[in-house]
Design a protein around this motif. Structure first.
Motif, PDB file in Angstrom:
ATOM      1  N   VAL A 122     -82.803  -3.237 111.426  1.00  0.00           N
ATOM      2  CA  VAL A 122     -81.817  -4.056 110.716  1.00  0.00           C
ATOM      3  C   VAL A 122     -80.426  -3.478 110.935  1.00  0.00           C
ATOM      4  CG1 VAL A 122     -81.102  -4.986 108.486  1.00  0.00           C
ATOM      5  CG2 VAL A 122     -83.534  -4.683 108.985  1.00  0.00           C
ATOM      6  N   ASN A 123     -79.511  -4.288 111.440  1.00  0.00           N
ATOM      7  CA  ASN A 123     -78.149  -3.827 111.692  1.00  0.00           C
ATOM      8  C   ASN A 123     -77.349  -3.745 110.398  1.00  0.00           C
ATOM      9  OD1 ASN A 123     -78.465  -3.694 114.516  1.00  0.00           O
ATOM     10  ND2 ASN A 123     -78.102  -5.892 114.697  1.00  0.00           N
ATOM     11  N   SER A 124     -76.310  -2.936 110.405  1.00  0.00           N
ATOM     12  CA  SER A 124     -75.410  -2.831 109.258  1.00  0.00           C
ATOM     13  C   SER A 124     -74.528  -4.071 109.192  1.00  0.00           C
ATOM     14  CB  SER A 124     -74.538  -1.576 109.401  1.00  0.00           C
ATOM     15  OG  SER A 124     -73.448  -1.628 108.508  1.00  0.00           O
ATOM     16  N   LEU A 125     -74.564  -4.765 108.055  1.00  0.00           N
ATOM     17  CA  LEU A 125     -73.699  -5.940 107.890  1.00  0.00           C
ATOM     18  C   LEU A 125     -72.240  -5.513 107.796  1.00  0.00           C
ATOM     19  CD1 LEU A 125     -75.586  -8.405 105.530  1.00  0.00           C
ATOM     20  CD2 LEU A 125     -75.756  -8.095 107.992  1.00  0.00           C
ATOM     21  N   ASN A 126     -71.996  -4.314 107.257  1.00  0.00           N
ATOM     22  CA  ASN A 126     -70.613  -3.810 107.214  1.00  0.00           C
ATOM     23  C   ASN A 126     -70.044  -3.713 108.622  1.00  0.00           C
ATOM     24  OD1 ASN A 126     -70.417  -3.139 104.279  1.00  0.00           O
ATOM     25  ND2 ASN A 126     -72.052  -1.713 104.778  1.00  0.00           N
ATOM     26  N   LEU A 127     -70.845  -3.162 109.531  1.00  0.00           N
ATOM     27  CA  LEU A 127     -70.419  -3.024 110.918  1.00  0.00           C
ATOM     28  C   LEU A 127     -70.276  -4.377 111.587  1.00  0.00           C
ATOM     29  CD1 LEU A 127     -69.722  -0.953 113.078  1.00  0.00           C
ATOM     30  CD2 LEU A 127     -72.149  -0.836 113.681  1.00  0.00           C
ATOM     31  N   SER A 128     -71.191  -5.295 111.269  1.00  0.00           N
ATOM     32  CA  SER A 128     -71.130  -6.645 111.841  1.00  0.00           C
ATOM     33  C   SER A 128     -69.848  -7.360 111.440  1.00  0.00           C
ATOM     34  CB  SER A 128     -72.348  -7.466 111.385  1.00  0.00           C
ATOM     35  OG  SER A 128     -73.548  -6.904 111.857  1.00  0.00           O
ATOM     36  N   LEU A 129     -69.457  -7.234 110.177  1.00  0.00           N
ATOM     37  CA  LEU A 129     -68.221  -7.867 109.707  1.00  0.00           C
ATOM     38  C   LEU A 129     -67.006  -7.313 110.440  1.00  0.00           C
ATOM     39  CD1 LEU A 129     -68.905  -8.013 105.859  1.00  0.00           C
ATOM     40  CD2 LEU A 129     -68.464  -9.987 107.333  1.00  0.00           C
ATOM     41  N   ARG A 130     -66.965  -5.987 110.591  1.00  0.00           N
ATOM     42  CA  ARG A 130     -65.817  -5.379 111.269  1.00  0.00           C
ATOM     43  C   ARG A 130     -65.711  -5.850 112.712  1.00  0.00           C
ATOM     44  NH1 ARG A 130     -67.781   0.492 109.328  1.00  0.00           N
ATOM     45  NH2 ARG A 130     -67.572   0.176 107.094  1.00  0.00           N
ATOM     46  N   LYS A 131     -66.853  -5.941 113.378  1.00  0.00           N
ATOM     47  CA  LYS A 131     -66.826  -6.312 114.792  1.00  0.00           C
ATOM     48  C   LYS A 131     -66.528  -7.797 114.977  1.00  0.00           C
ATOM     49  CE  LYS A 131     -69.512  -2.670 116.959  1.00  0.00           C
ATOM     50  NZ  LYS A 131     -70.607  -2.363 117.892  1.00  0.00           N
ATOM     51  N   GLU A 132     -67.192  -8.642 114.195  1.00  0.00           N
ATOM     52  CA  GLU A 132     -67.007 -10.084 114.362  1.00  0.00           C
ATOM     53  C   GLU A 132     -65.591 -10.522 114.004  1.00  0.00           C
ATOM     54  OE1 GLU A 132     -70.034 -12.824 113.006  1.00  0.00           O
ATOM     55  OE2 GLU A 132     -71.524 -11.219 112.976  1.00  0.00           O
ATOM     56  N   LEU A 133     -64.989  -9.845 113.046  1.00  0.00           N
ATOM     57  CA  LEU A 133     -63.635 -10.208 112.613  1.00  0.00           C
ATOM     58  C   LEU A 133     -62.564  -9.321 113.259  1.00  0.00           C
ATOM     59  CD1 LEU A 133     -64.433 -10.678 108.808  1.00  0.00           C
ATOM     60  CD2 LEU A 133     -64.178 -12.477 110.528  1.00  0.00           C
ATOM     61  N   ASP A 134     -62.991  -8.392 114.103  1.00  0.00           N
ATOM     62  CA  ASP A 134     -62.098  -7.439 114.774  1.00  0.00           C
ATOM     63  C   ASP A 134     -61.205  -6.724 113.757  1.00  0.00           C
ATOM     64  OD1 ASP A 134     -61.114  -6.024 116.924  1.00  0.00           O
ATOM     65  OD2 ASP A 134     -59.507  -7.452 117.333  1.00  0.00           O
ATOM     66  N   LEU A 135     -61.841  -6.176 112.728  1.00  0.00           N
ATOM     67  CA  LEU A 135     -61.119  -5.403 111.709  1.00  0.00           C
ATOM     68  C   LEU A 135     -60.982  -3.980 112.227  1.00  0.00           C
ATOM     69  CD1 LEU A 135     -63.033  -6.725 108.558  1.00  0.00           C
ATOM     70  CD2 LEU A 135     -60.891  -7.579 109.535  1.00  0.00           C
ATOM     71  N   GLY A 195     -59.132  -0.430 102.617  1.00  0.00           N
ATOM     72  CA  GLY A 195     -59.177  -1.776 103.172  1.00  0.00           C
ATOM     73  C   GLY A 195     -59.421  -1.723 104.665  1.00  0.00           C
ATOM     74  N   ASN A 196     -59.850  -2.849 105.206  1.00  0.00           N
ATOM     75  CA  ASN A 196     -60.076  -3.005 106.639  1.00  0.00           C
ATOM     76  C   ASN A 196     -59.282  -4.218 107.102  1.00  0.00           C
ATOM     77  OD1 ASN A 196     -62.645  -1.110 106.968  1.00  0.00           O
ATOM     78  ND2 ASN A 196     -62.972  -2.377 105.157  1.00  0.00           N
ATOM     79  N   VAL A 197     -58.435  -4.040 108.111  1.00  0.00           N
ATOM     80  CA  VAL A 197     -57.597  -5.152 108.538  1.00  0.00           C
ATOM     81  C   VAL A 197     -57.630  -5.318 110.057  1.00  0.00           C
ATOM     82  CG1 VAL A 197     -56.014  -4.958 106.579  1.00  0.00           C
ATOM     83  CG2 VAL A 197     -55.511  -3.732 108.690  1.00  0.00           C
ATOM     84  N   GLY A 198     -57.363  -6.536 110.474  1.00  0.00           N
ATOM     85  CA  GLY A 198     -57.218  -6.867 111.881  1.00  0.00           C
ATOM     86  C   GLY A 198     -56.054  -7.817 112.043  1.00  0.00           C
ATOM     87  N   VAL A 199     -55.943  -8.410 113.195  1.00  0.00           N
ATOM     88  CA  VAL A 199     -54.826  -9.312 113.471  1.00  0.00           C
ATOM     89  C   VAL A 199     -54.876 -10.539 112.559  1.00  0.00           C
ATOM     90  CG1 VAL A 199     -53.758 -10.783 115.216  1.00  0.00           C
ATOM     91  CG2 VAL A 199     -54.576  -8.510 115.840  1.00  0.00           C
ATOM     92  N   GLU A 200     -56.085 -11.064 112.293  1.00  0.00           N
ATOM     93  CA  GLU A 200     -56.202 -12.310 111.520  1.00  0.00           C
ATOM     94  C   GLU A 200     -56.794 -12.123 110.134  1.00  0.00           C
ATOM     95  OE1 GLU A 200     -57.279 -16.105 113.477  1.00  0.00           O
ATOM     96  OE2 GLU A 200     -57.886 -14.832 115.155  1.00  0.00           O
TER      97      GLU A 200
END
Length: 380
Positions: free
Chosen positions: A121-134, A290-295
Motif C-alpha cells: 500500500v502506497n503512502s497517500l501523503n506521498l501520492s498527494l505531494r507527487k500528483e499535485l507537485d507540492l 504546509g506543503n505548496v506547489g505552483v498551483e
C-alpha cells in the motif's frame, strides 16, 4: 528537460510577489510559487467572499484537531467554507472526488493519514505531494512564551524538497534478498527548492540559509543539490549562505539549535531535521507546517511524528490541536486573509502563555475540546 517543466521553472523564477516583500509575519509568510498577480490584502469584513477549502480529517487524532479548526473558524467568522471528505491512509489511492475538490479549491487542510509500514500500500501523503507537485514542505519550529524548553531563542524554518530524493518511490528486488532503492536528485527540483528557501528568507526578513547535505559521500547526488543552492545564493547577496553535513547538523541541532535560521534540505534529511527541531522547540503538537506547489497547497501538522496519535489519545479525546490551528493560520495567509491569521495566532499564543489549558504532551491534562474552547475565548 520538457517544455512544460521549462515554462514552469521560468515562471517560478520570474514571478516574485513584490507587494509583499516588506510583509513580516509573527509565525510565517509562505511565498506562493508562480504567483504573478498583485492582489490587495483582504481585511476583516462581514462581506468577505468565502473561500472554499478541501478538508480531510484523516486518521487517528485527525478528526479531533480538524474539528477544533472548524470550531475556531466559525467563532471568528473566517470567510472559509470546508468541503469535507472521508479519506484514510489504508486506501489504495486518493479518491477521485477528493482530487477533483483540491484541484478546484487549490487549498486543502488535512489531519494525519496513516502510512502503512511495508506491504504493497502506497503512502497517500506521498501520492498527494507527487500528483499535485507540492515540491515545498515548510515546517516552522520556534519557542513559545510560557512553554519552557531546554533551549531558548529557537526559531528554525525547515524547507524540504518534497517530490524526489529517497522518496522517489523507485524500488525493486534485483534478486531474492537484494533490494535496490534509487535516490533521484535533479537540477530542476534542487534549484526550485533553493529558490523558494531564499525567497522565503527575503520575504520574512531572515538572515541565513543553510543547505543540509551528505555530499562528502553522495558526491554526485548531493553534490548537484549543493551546486544548485550555491547558484541560487548568488542572486541573494544580502542573505548569508552556509552548508552543513547532515550528521553534524543533527548534533548541532540538539546542542545549539539557536544558530540555525532557514534550512533547505533534500527530501529525507528534511524529514529528520524537521522532526528533531520540532522536538527541541516544544514538541510536534505545536509546530505548524504546509506543503505548496505552483498551483496547490496542503496545510497540516508540521512534524510528521505523532500526527496520527495513539489510540488512547483518541479515545480520551486529548489530542493537541495547537499545531493544526497554527497551520490553519498559515493557510489563512496563503488565502490572503492575514488579519484573521494574526487574530488566530494571537489567541493560540495567549492560551499557551497562560498555561491553564494544555494537553498531556505540554504537561497538562486538558482535552482537545477544552483547549479549543480556551482559544475561542481568547479570540474575544
Amino acid at each position: 528537460m520538457s517544455l512544460t517543466s521549462t515554462l514552469i521553472l521560468k515562471r517560478f523564477i520570474s514571478c516574485t510577489p513584490s507587494h509583499l516583500r516588506s510583509c513580516i509575519r509573527s509565525i510565517t509568510y509562505m511565498p506562493r510559487p508562480g504567483y504573478d498577480a498583485v492582489k490587495p490584502v483582504t481585511p476583516i469584513t462581514t462581506n468577505s467572499v468565502p473561500r472554499p477549502v478541501t478538508l480531510i480529517p484523516g486518521d487517528g487524532i485527525g478528526p479531533l484537531v480538524t474539528g477544533a479548526v472548524e470550531q475556531v473558524f466559525n467563532a471568528m467568522q473566517a470567510p472559509v467554507t470546508f468541503e469535507k471528505f472521508d479519506v484514510h491512509g489504508n486506501m489504495n489511492k486518493v479518491p477521485d472526488d477528493v482530487m477533483d475538490s483540491i484541484q478546484k479549491t487549490k487549498v486543502c487542510l488535512k489531519g494525519g493519514l496513516i502510512t502503512p509500514v511495508g506491504g504493497g500500500v502506497n503512502s497517500l501523503n506521498l501520492s498527494l505531494r507527487k500528483e499535485l507537485d507540492l515540491f515545498v514542505s515548510l515546517v516552522n519550529c520556534f519557542n513559545m512564551d510560557g512553554l519552557p524548553t531546554r533551549h531558548e531563542n529557537v526559531d528554525i524554518v525547515v524547507i524540504r524538497e518534497n517530490t524526489e530524493g529517497e522518496y522517489s518511490g523507485l524500488e525493486h528486488e534485483v534478486v531474492p534478498g537484494v533490494v535496490e532503492s534509487l535516490k533521484v536528485i535533479t537540477k530542476f527540483c534542487s534549484e526550485r527548492i533553493a529558490k523558494y528557501a531564499f525567497e522565503y528568507a527575503h520575504l520574512n526578513n531572515r538572515k541565513t540559509v543553510t543547505a543540509v547535505h551528505k555530499a562528502n559521500i553522495m558526491k554526485l547526488a548531493d553534490g548537484l543539490f549543493l551546486e544548485s543552492c550555491r547558484e541560487i545564493a548568488k542572486s541573494y547577496p544580502e542573505i548569508k549562505y552556509n552548508e552543513i553535513i547532515v550528521d553534524n547538523c543533527c548534533m548541532q541541532l540538539v546542542s545549539k539549535p539557536e544558530q540555525f535560521d532557514v534550512m533547505v534540505t533534500p527530501n529525507l534529511y528534511g524529514n529528520l531535521v524537521a522532526n528533531t527541531a520540532a522536538g527541541i522547540a516544544g514538541g510536534t503538537g505545536v509546530m505548524p507546517g504546509g506543503n505548496v506547489g505552483v498551483e496547490y497547497a496542503i496545510f497540516e501538522q508540521g512534524a510528521s511524528a505523532g500526527n496520527v496519535g495513539k489510540p488512547k489519545m483518541v479515545e480520551k479525546k486529548k489530542a493537541n490541536p495547537v499545531a493544526l490551528l497554527l497551520s490553519s493560520a498559515m493557510m489563512l495567509r496563503h488565502l490572503e486573509l492575514p488579519e484573521y491569521a494574526d487574530r488566530l495566532e494571537s489567541a493560540v499564543k495567549r492560551v499557551i502563555k497562560e498555561g491553564k489549558y494544555r494537553t498531556k504532551d505540554l504537561g497538562g491534562s486538558s482535552t482537545t475540546q477544552e483547549v479549543t474552547d480556551a482559544v475561542i475565548s481568547a479570540l474575544k
